[in-house]
Structures are given as structure tokens and as C-alpha cells.
Motif scaffolding. Sequence first.
Motif, PDB file in Angstrom:
ATOM      1  N   ILE A   1       1.640   9.453  -5.644  1.00 41.82           N
ATOM      2  CA  ILE A   1       2.483  10.836  -5.456  1.00 41.82           C
ATOM      3  C   ILE A   1       2.995  11.360  -6.795  1.00 41.82           C
ATOM      4  CG2 ILE A   1       4.006  11.975  -4.363  1.00 41.82           C
ATOM      5  CD1 ILE A   1       3.052  10.570  -1.684  1.00 41.82           C
ATOM      6  N   MET A   2       3.687  10.140  -7.303  1.00 39.59           N
ATOM      7  CA  MET A   2       4.678  10.287  -8.643  1.00 39.59           C
ATOM      8  C   MET A   2       3.795  10.749  -9.629  1.00 39.59           C
ATOM      9  SD  MET A   2       7.671   7.517  -8.716  1.00 39.59           S
ATOM     10  CE  MET A   2       6.615   6.016  -8.455  1.00 39.59           C
ATOM     11  N   MET A   3       2.560  10.282  -9.555  1.00 33.84           N
ATOM     12  CA  MET A   3       1.632  10.652 -10.735  1.00 33.84           C
ATOM     13  C   MET A   3       1.031  11.990 -10.532  1.00 33.84           C
ATOM     14  SD  MET A   3      -0.056   6.802 -11.456  1.00 33.84           S
ATOM     15  CE  MET A   3      -0.946   7.427 -12.925  1.00 33.84           C
ATOM     16  N   PHE A   4       0.485  12.235  -9.390  1.00 32.32           N
ATOM     17  CA  PHE A   4      -0.335  13.481  -9.326  1.00 32.32           C
ATOM     18  C   PHE A   4       0.431  14.715  -8.491  1.00 32.32           C
ATOM     19  CE2 PHE A   4      -3.160   9.845  -9.520  1.00 32.32           C
ATOM     20  CZ  PHE A   4      -3.938  10.300 -10.553  1.00 32.32           C
ATOM     21  N   GLY A   5       1.730  14.354  -8.195  1.00 27.69           N
ATOM     22  CA  GLY A   5       2.630  15.176  -7.650  1.00 27.69           C
ATOM     23  C   GLY A   5       2.632  16.754  -8.081  1.00 27.69           C
TER      24      GLY A   5
ATOM     25  N   LEU B   1       0.997  -1.224   0.081  1.00 27.42           N
ATOM     26  CA  LEU B   1       0.130   0.027  -0.093  1.00 27.42           C
ATOM     27  C   LEU B   1       0.917   1.257   0.050  1.00 27.42           C
ATOM     28  CD1 LEU B   1      -2.673  -0.955   2.376  1.00 27.42           C
ATOM     29  CD2 LEU B   1      -2.874  -0.996  -0.033  1.00 27.42           C
ATOM     30  N   VAL B   2       2.042   1.109   0.635  1.00 30.04           N
ATOM     31  CA  VAL B   2       2.981   2.301   0.708  1.00 30.04           C
ATOM     32  C   VAL B   2       3.516   2.457  -0.687  1.00 30.04           C
ATOM     33  CG1 VAL B   2       5.272   2.966   1.405  1.00 30.04           C
ATOM     34  CG2 VAL B   2       3.601   2.140   2.941  1.00 30.04           C
ATOM     35  N   ALA B   3       3.774   1.380  -1.411  1.00 29.57           N
ATOM     36  CA  ALA B   3       4.147   1.442  -2.796  1.00 29.57           C
ATOM     37  C   ALA B   3       2.968   2.195  -3.653  1.00 29.57           C
ATOM     38  CB  ALA B   3       4.440  -0.035  -3.280  1.00 29.57           C
TER      39      ALA B   3
END
Length: 243
Positions: free
Chosen positions: A25-29, A17-19
Amino acid sequence: MSHRSSRIGTLLIAISLVAVLIIAIMMFGARLGLWEPIVGFGYIRRYMNPIGYFVVGLSVLGVIYQVIARNKVGVVKGVITSGIGLAILAPMIYSTVNPSPRGPAINDITTNTENPPQFLVLDDTRAGAKTSLVYGGEKVAKIQRKAYPHIAPLQTNLSAEDAYSKALNIAKTKGWEIVAQDAKAFRFEAVASTSVYAFKDDVVVVITPKGNKSQLDMRSVSRIGRSDRGVNAARITDFMQNF
């Protein structure tokens, strides 16, 4: 014994789940203001598959351990973790099994390649832009006609005033940032952001009176990238269908 809980299994699920959170976050950062869209896109290209492999590998080891320990709960949690890992790898697996054709090397799409709508307010100084708003001429037009032959001016039964109002409302409904609008000239310029990574593209819409009717033309240009992967063509097609 077989019904006891599994701390290792719980840990595996937590790691998976952390992954997923890291990938989100990478996608919507960029939407969170953490970095520019191209940065998040680069992170996904470099790290998404390795993260998926890590989760799957860890889950396989966990399942083997839990089988040896005869902990059914742990096995189930390990299998769930494995499923999450495979979900992370799904885009890579799909593209391997069903590779999509490479998109044309253009990032400037218009309904009118002979007389493309011009940007009057937005220019090459727009934030983060690495592309020009000067149309590439016949070279670009030829590639577009071959790749997207369906994109053409839209003939409407509405007056220019009504068509302009309708087009502007559609743009606002889609969440585009209206940068400039001219009701007398029946034109507006806007900035549209992609749903993932938040890449910004520049759009201009122009309505031309045709007696009691009108013609709608538009143009959509990416700020980054030699190829837009079909995003601008899809945006224009969607806009026309909504209209």
C-alpha cells in the motif's frame, strides 16, 4: 504431538502477510489515490526496514518457542515468517552488499543537449511540480554527457510522418498520458508515471525531417527531486530501443 497445528505459527504468518500488504500500500498508494507519490516514497524509506526487522525478530522468537514446545509445524511456520521478513529486508541487504553508485544530481535528460526539445504546452504550473521545464544549460548538459554518453538523437530511415506516427504509438502503448500532439510539427508532449510510487515525469518528443529520413529527439523531466536516480535516462533508452 509433533504433528499438531500451531496457532502461534499461523499468527506469525498472518502478521507477516499484513506487513507485506502494508508495504504494498505504501508503494502503490499513489496509484490508489491515497496520497502523492513522494508521501509513499517517504513511508518506504522510514518504515520498510523497521517492519522487516520486526517480522524477523518476531519470527525468531516464535521459532525458539516452537522448538522448546517441540512443535514441528510451528517451527516450519516460524521459518516461513522469517523468510518473509528477510524478503522485506532484501533491498537493504542487497544495497549494503552491493552498493550502487550515486546517480548524477540532474533530473532533466535529453537526446540533444545543444538544442533540447522545448515544452510548448506543459509548463511550470503542472500539478505537483517542484522542478522547472527551463533547461539548465551547459551545466546540466556536461553532467549528462559524463553520466549517459550513449544518449543521443536517433537517426531513422523513416519519413518524418511515419516516424512521428510510430513514436506516438509507442508512447500510447507504454501508457503515457498524451497531453498535446501536433502532427504537422511532428511533436507531442506526454506525462509518464513510474511503475512504483507513480512519480510523474514530463516528456516531449520531436521529429525533424532529414530529406526522406528523419531524426528523433526527446526529453524527459522529473517533477520532483534533484536527482532522478537514472529514471529519465532509462526511459529514453527504452523508448529508443522500442523504436
